[in-house]
Design a protein around this motif. Structure first.
Motif, PDB file in Angstrom:
ATOM      1  N   PHE A 167       0.845  -1.197   0.000  1.00  0.00           N
ATOM      2  CA  PHE A 167       0.000   0.000   0.000  1.00  0.00           C
ATOM      3  C   PHE A 167       0.876   1.242   0.000  1.00  0.00           C
ATOM      4  CE2 PHE A 167      -2.782   3.244   1.750  1.00  0.00           C
ATOM      5  CZ  PHE A 167      -4.026   2.923   1.214  1.00  0.00           C
ATOM      6  N   ASN A 214      -3.731   1.275  -8.051  1.00  0.00           N
ATOM      7  CA  ASN A 214      -4.775   0.561  -7.329  1.00  0.00           C
ATOM      8  C   ASN A 214      -4.161  -0.442  -6.356  1.00  0.00           C
ATOM      9  OD1 ASN A 214      -7.124   1.596  -9.046  1.00  0.00           O
ATOM     10  ND2 ASN A 214      -5.798   0.668 -10.595  1.00  0.00           N
ATOM     11  N   PHE A 215      -4.615  -0.402  -5.093  1.00  0.00           N
ATOM     12  CA  PHE A 215      -4.067  -1.276  -4.062  1.00  0.00           C
ATOM     13  C   PHE A 215      -5.183  -1.941  -3.262  1.00  0.00           C
ATOM     14  CE2 PHE A 215      -0.921   2.125  -4.609  1.00  0.00           C
ATOM     15  CZ  PHE A 215       0.232   1.388  -4.851  1.00  0.00           C
ATOM     16  N   LYS A 230      -8.036   2.423  -3.538  1.00  0.00           N
ATOM     17  CA  LYS A 230      -7.146   1.918  -2.486  1.00  0.00           C
ATOM     18  C   LYS A 230      -7.999   1.370  -1.357  1.00  0.00           C
ATOM     19  CE  LYS A 230      -3.628   5.246  -3.863  1.00  0.00           C
ATOM     20  NZ  LYS A 230      -2.546   6.146  -3.469  1.00  0.00           N
ATOM     21  N   ASP A 269       0.308   5.480  -0.175  1.00  0.00           N
ATOM     22  CA  ASP A 269      -0.678   6.561  -0.157  1.00  0.00           C
ATOM     23  C   ASP A 269      -0.591   7.470  -1.371  1.00  0.00           C
ATOM     24  OD1 ASP A 269      -2.131   6.095   2.211  1.00  0.00           O
ATOM     25  OD2 ASP A 269      -0.452   6.828   3.407  1.00  0.00           O
TER      26      ASP A 269
END
Length: 359
Positions: free
Chosen positions: A156, A163-164, A327, A158
Motif C-alpha cells: 500500500f 490501485n491497491f 485503495k 498513499d
C-alpha cells in the motif's frame, strides 16, 4: 506537460532516444530488440506514466488476467508464506471464473523488475494483479506505467496513483496492543524486521502510533529487529539473548514466521510461553493453531483481498472512461490462542524469578 493519456509513441521514443517503430515493437513484444534498448523504452514508459489509448468496454469469454507472483529477494515471499499466497490465488481464481476470465499465474524469483516488465510487453492479457509484498515505490511505478489495468495486493502506498488492496495494518496492530493493554501489560515490546517491505514498515509505524493512542510509553530497548525468515529470526534472537537482552513482558511480532523463530530461541534459553513472555503474531498461518501453546495472531482474509483485486480489475477493463485510483484496506480479526494467556500465573512466575513480591 502531457498526461499519460495524451502521450504518444513518438513522445516515448523521444524520451528513450529510439525510433517510434522501436517503441511500437517493444510495447507489442515483437522484433529482435536488445535488452538494453527494451529496458530504455520501458523506463521511459514508466517515467512518463504512458497509458495506451486502446480500451475495451466488455470482456469476452476466455480473456486472461495475469497474477504476478514476485519475489525480489525472497525474505518474505517464500515457502514459509506459500499458504497465504495460495489463499490470494483462491480468491482471485473464484472471482475471475465467475466473471468469465481465465487466471494465469506467473512467478518471478530473484529477477530484476525489468524482467517482469518485459514479460508484460505485448502479452495477450486483459489485466494484471501483482503481488507487491517486496516491491518498492519505483517498482510499482514501472509496472503501473506499462498501461495495463493493474491492481497491486499485499502492499500500500498513499501517494502513488495506482490501485491497491491490502490489509489494514493500523487497525490490526491496534487490536494486538489493545489486547495486551486489557490484560494489564504495560511494558510491551515489538519484534520488527530490518527486511524492507511496505507492510513491515506500516506495522512498525502503527505500533508507535497505537502505543501513544493507548497512553503507553515505548522503551527503545524493547524494539527488536531480526531477519524475517524462520531461521534468521531464530538466529538473531539467540544472539540478542546471548548479549543479555532484558525481555519485555510481552511482544507483538511482525508476522507469524518471525514469531516462530522468536519463540524457539526463547524456549532454548529456558523461557516458557506465555508464563515468562506473552506473544502475539500476524498472519494466522496454519502452524499457529498447532503450536503448543497455540499462537494468538492476526487474521486477515487473503481470499477477500484476492476477490476485491479481480473486482476492481474488471471495472477497470470494462470502463470507457479513465478511473480514479482505488485503495482498499481489509480489516483484521484477532484470533485468540494460548500464547498470550495465563496472565496471573505468568506474573507469579516472573515475580518469583525476579525475587520480588507478586502484585
Amino acid at each position: 506537460m502531457k498526461n499519460g493519456k495524451n502521450l504518444t509513441i513518438r513522445d516515448i521514443a523521444e524520451a528513450a532516444g529510439v525510433s517510434a517503430a522501436t517503441v511500437s515493437l517493444v510495447l507489442n513484444g515483437k522484433g529482435d530488440i536488445s535488452g538494453v534498448t527494451r529496458a530504455k523504452v520501458l523506463e521511459a514508459v514508466a517515467s512518463l506514466n504512458y497509458v495506451p489509448r486502446a480500451s475495451k468496454s466488455t470482456n469476452e469469454p476466455g480473456e486472461t488476467l495475469r497474477f504476478l507472483k514476485i519475489a525480489k529477494h525472497g525474505h518474505t515471499v517464500n515457502r514459509d508464506h506459500s499458504v497465504f499466497i495460495s489463499d490470494y490465488i483462491d480468491g482471485m481464481s473464484a472471482e475471475a471464473t465467475r466473471r468469465n476470465y481465465t487466471l494465469e499465474v506467473v512467478s518471478f524469483e530473484g529477477q530484476p523488475i525489468s524482467s517482469v516488465a518485459e514479460s508484460l510487453a505485448g502479452a495477450p492479457i486483459s489485466g494484471v494483479v501483482a503481488l507487491g509484498t517486496e516491491l518498492t515505490e519505483t517498482d510499482i511505478r514501472l509496472i503501473q506505467g506499462l498501461g495495463y489495468p493493474t491492481v497491486f495486493i499485499d502492499t500500500f502506498f498513499d501517494v502513488i496513483d495506482a490501485n491497491f488492496v491490502d490489509m489494514n495494518n493500523e487497525d490490526a496492530v491496534y487490536k494486538v496492543l489493545s489486547r495486551f493493554h486489557q490484560q494489564g501489560f504495560r511494558r510491551i515490546g515489538f519484534v520488527a524486521s530490518h527486511v524492507e517491505t511496505t507492510n513491515f514498515k506500516l506495522r512498525r509505524d502503527a505500533f508507535f502510533k497505537n502505543m501513544a493512542r493507548l497512553g503507553l510509553s515505548v522503551d527503545a530497548a524493547d524494539i527488536l529487529s531480526v531477519e524475517s525468515t524462520y531461521d534468521g529470526a531464530y538466529s538473531d534472537t539467540r544472539q540478542l539473548l546471548a548479549d543479555g537482552l532484558d525481555l519485555a513482558e510481552c511482544y507483538f511480532c511482525t508476522n507469524d514466521i518471525i514469531a516462530y523463530g522468536f519463540i524457539r530461541a526463547l524456549r532454548e534459553h529456558g523461557l516458557t510461553i506465555p508464563d515468562d513472555v506473552s506473544i502475539i503474531g500476524f498472519d494466522n498461518l496454519p502452524q499457529s493453531a498447532t503450536m503448543d501453546p497455540g499462537l494468538t495472531t492476526i487474521e486477515v482474509s487473503k481470499r477477500k483481498i484476492g476477490y476485491l483485486a479481480v473486482t476492481i480489475l474488471d471495472d477497470l477493463i470494462n470502463s470507457t472512461e479513465p478511473q480514479p485510483a482505488v485503495k482498499i484496506q481489509v480489516g483484521a480479526d484477532l484470533v485468540l490462542r494460548g500464547s498470550h494467556e495465563k496472565l496471573v500465573q505468568r506474573n507469579k512466575t516472573r515475580a518469583a524469578k525476579l525475587q520480588i513480591p507478586a502484585q
